[in-house]
Design an enzyme around this catalytic site. Structure first.
Site, PDB file in Angstrom:
ATOM      1  N   GLU A 194       0.807  -1.236   0.000  1.00 12.20           N
ATOM      2  CA  GLU A 194       0.000   0.000   0.000  1.00 12.20           C
ATOM      3  C   GLU A 194       0.837   1.283   0.000  1.00 12.20           C
ATOM      4  O   GLU A 194       0.649   2.148   0.847  1.00 12.20           O
ATOM      5  CB  GLU A 194      -0.966  -0.015   1.194  1.00 12.20           C
ATOM      6  CG  GLU A 194      -1.899  -1.210   1.180  1.00 12.20           C
ATOM      7  CD  GLU A 194      -2.754  -1.345   2.447  1.00 12.20           C
ATOM      8  OE1 GLU A 194      -2.671  -0.466   3.318  1.00 12.20           O
ATOM      9  OE2 GLU A 194      -3.506  -2.326   2.548  1.00 12.20           O
ATOM     10  N   GLU A 299      -5.932 -10.914  -1.223  1.00 10.99           N
ATOM     11  CA  GLU A 299      -6.712 -10.767   0.024  1.00 10.99           C
ATOM     12  C   GLU A 299      -8.203 -10.748  -0.301  1.00 10.99           C
ATOM     13  O   GLU A 299      -8.972  -9.974   0.272  1.00 10.99           O
ATOM     14  CB  GLU A 299      -6.341  -9.462   0.744  1.00 10.99           C
ATOM     15  CG  GLU A 299      -4.863  -9.309   1.030  1.00 10.99           C
ATOM     16  CD  GLU A 299      -4.506  -8.036   1.785  1.00 10.99           C
ATOM     17  OE1 GLU A 299      -5.411  -7.383   2.352  1.00 10.99           O
ATOM     18  OE2 GLU A 299      -3.313  -7.697   1.812  1.00 10.99           O
TER      19      GLU A 299
END
Ligand code: 9MR
Length: 385
Positions: A194, A299
């Site tokens: 991220e 995910e």
């Protein structure tokens, strides 16, 4: 009588012609042959009477045997999920689903810096060690999540003050320790997680602030030094909805690879909801694949109540819509060349243990009782297409 006399006369005649040794050998042979016969009889299974055969065939033949239904383990890529050690240890249904269905596991939290690092040079390895051993015993791949992230950091890191070189040294030391410990047993890592905002600019993290954008390249180099065999990923969310972020990630990965930096894959987190279009999913997977790297749906979950309504019910219609999303994702991954399909990882084992379900929702392919939902078949139904 005449016949017996003739036989005896012939035997005596023959024996006279044989030497003493030849006679002994002949007698031994006779004895062995009779032993063999007895053993054969003892070994024979009890005789079974064949069942009586009907004279005529029945009018109707029974239906074809049902085909065994595919499971996640039959996928043409690896399917895995995020796991929590205490649930694997104490919940037999949870452990059962992982064991029967999964070929890969990602520690949901156990490998984060906040969980591992207790101070500079001081580590808590127990949970991560347990998961790595569990995977080895069950012949599963372990995907390491995550080395460098802006959150879930220990207090000694958020409180650290030092020069750029000191920050680089801190990061290098940490990556070398963690990746080095699991060299050869953790197959792959989310090295940087991220790093971008949705508008494609760099996220202002503690690493970015103290080292600059160079921290990304350095993190990959340190991980590669610690385990040259590990497959190294850049991992993020939002490539399915933000063109700017998609562009930024692809540019970063291509540029690093052109410079010879060991970046081997892109992880697309895929925390989506059931309203996300199949074409968005496909386009983001394809964009990652176009960078010439491994693609990991890392995910995945499909929220059914993104509005977080308190009176949410998981209806058949919603189940179908969720199934379509999972199906579209599997189809998208299957449209890639096999050597780029790293796999799909669900973010949790069943609905009850998802990070999303303090709020009412049902994001995973197994419900809270570990029963398969239509989403499961959405995925397995794509395997032989
Ligand atoms: O599911 C994880 C949750 O249990 C943790 O409290 C949280 C903070 O560490 O992280 C969650 O997992 C996140 C993952 O590490 C990175 N992508 C987003 C995931 C959901 O927030």
């Amino acid at each position: 009588m005449k016949k017996i006399r003739f036989t005896l006369t012939y035997m005596i005649y023959t024996m006279k012609k044989l030497s003493f040794l030849q006679i002994i050998a002949f007698l031994l042979l006779l004895t062995c042959a009779s032993c063999g016969t007895q053993d054969d009889l003892i070994d024979q299974p009890p005789y079974e009477q064949p069942e009586e055969r009907p004279d005529e065939l029945p009018d109707e033949l029974p239906d074809e045997q049902p085909q065994p239904t595919a499971t996640f383990r039959d996928a043409p890529y690896l399917i895995g999920c995020a796991v929590v050690p205490s649930l694997l240890q104490n919940n037999s249904k949870y452990a059962g689903v992982v064991q029967e269905e999964m070929s890969s596991i990602t520690p949901e939290n156990a490998l984060k810096m906040g969980a591992l690092s207790r101070g500079r040079g001081s580590y808590f390895w127990d949970d991560a060690d347990y998961l790595v051993e569990y995977a080895a015993n069950n012949r599963m791949r372990v995907h390491g999540h995550t080395l460098i992230w802006h959150t879930d950091l220990p207090g000694w890191v958020t409180g650290f003050s030092g020069t750029k070189e000191e920050w680089i040294a801190l990061m290098q030391e940490y990556i070398h320790e963690v990746v080095g410990r699991y060299q050869g047993s953790i197959a792959s890592w989310d090295v940087v997680n991220e790093a971008f905002n949705d508008d494609g600019t760099y996220r202002n993290t503690i690493w970015y602030e103290n080292i600059g954008e160079e921290y990304i390249r350095l993190a990959f180099e340190f991980a590669h030094e610690a385990d040259p065999t590990a497959i190294l990923f850049y991992n993020d969310y939002g490539m399915e909805y933000s063109m700017a972020k998609r562009e930024a990630i692809c540019t970063l990965v291509k540029d690093l690879r052109e410079e010879g930096v060991p970046v081997h894959g892109i992880g697309l987190q895929m925390h989506i909801d059931m309203y996300r279009s199949a074409s968005d999913l496909k386009a983001s997977i394809q964009a990652a694949a176009d960078c010439g790297v491994w693609v990991h749906v890392s995910e995945m979950d499909v929220a059914c109540n993104p509005e977080k309504k308190t009176d949410f019910t998981f209806t058949e219609k919603i189940a179908q819509q969720q199934k379509d999303s999972y199906q579209a994702m599997s189809e998208a991954l299957l449209s890639l060349p096999a050597h780029q399909r790293f796999g799909i990882t669900f973010w949790g084992v069943c609905d009850a243990h998802s990070w999303l379900t303090p709020a009412p929702d049902a994001p995973l392919p197994f419900d809270s009782n570990f029963e398969k939902k239509p989403a499961y078949e959405g995925i397995t139904g794509t395997f032989d297409k």
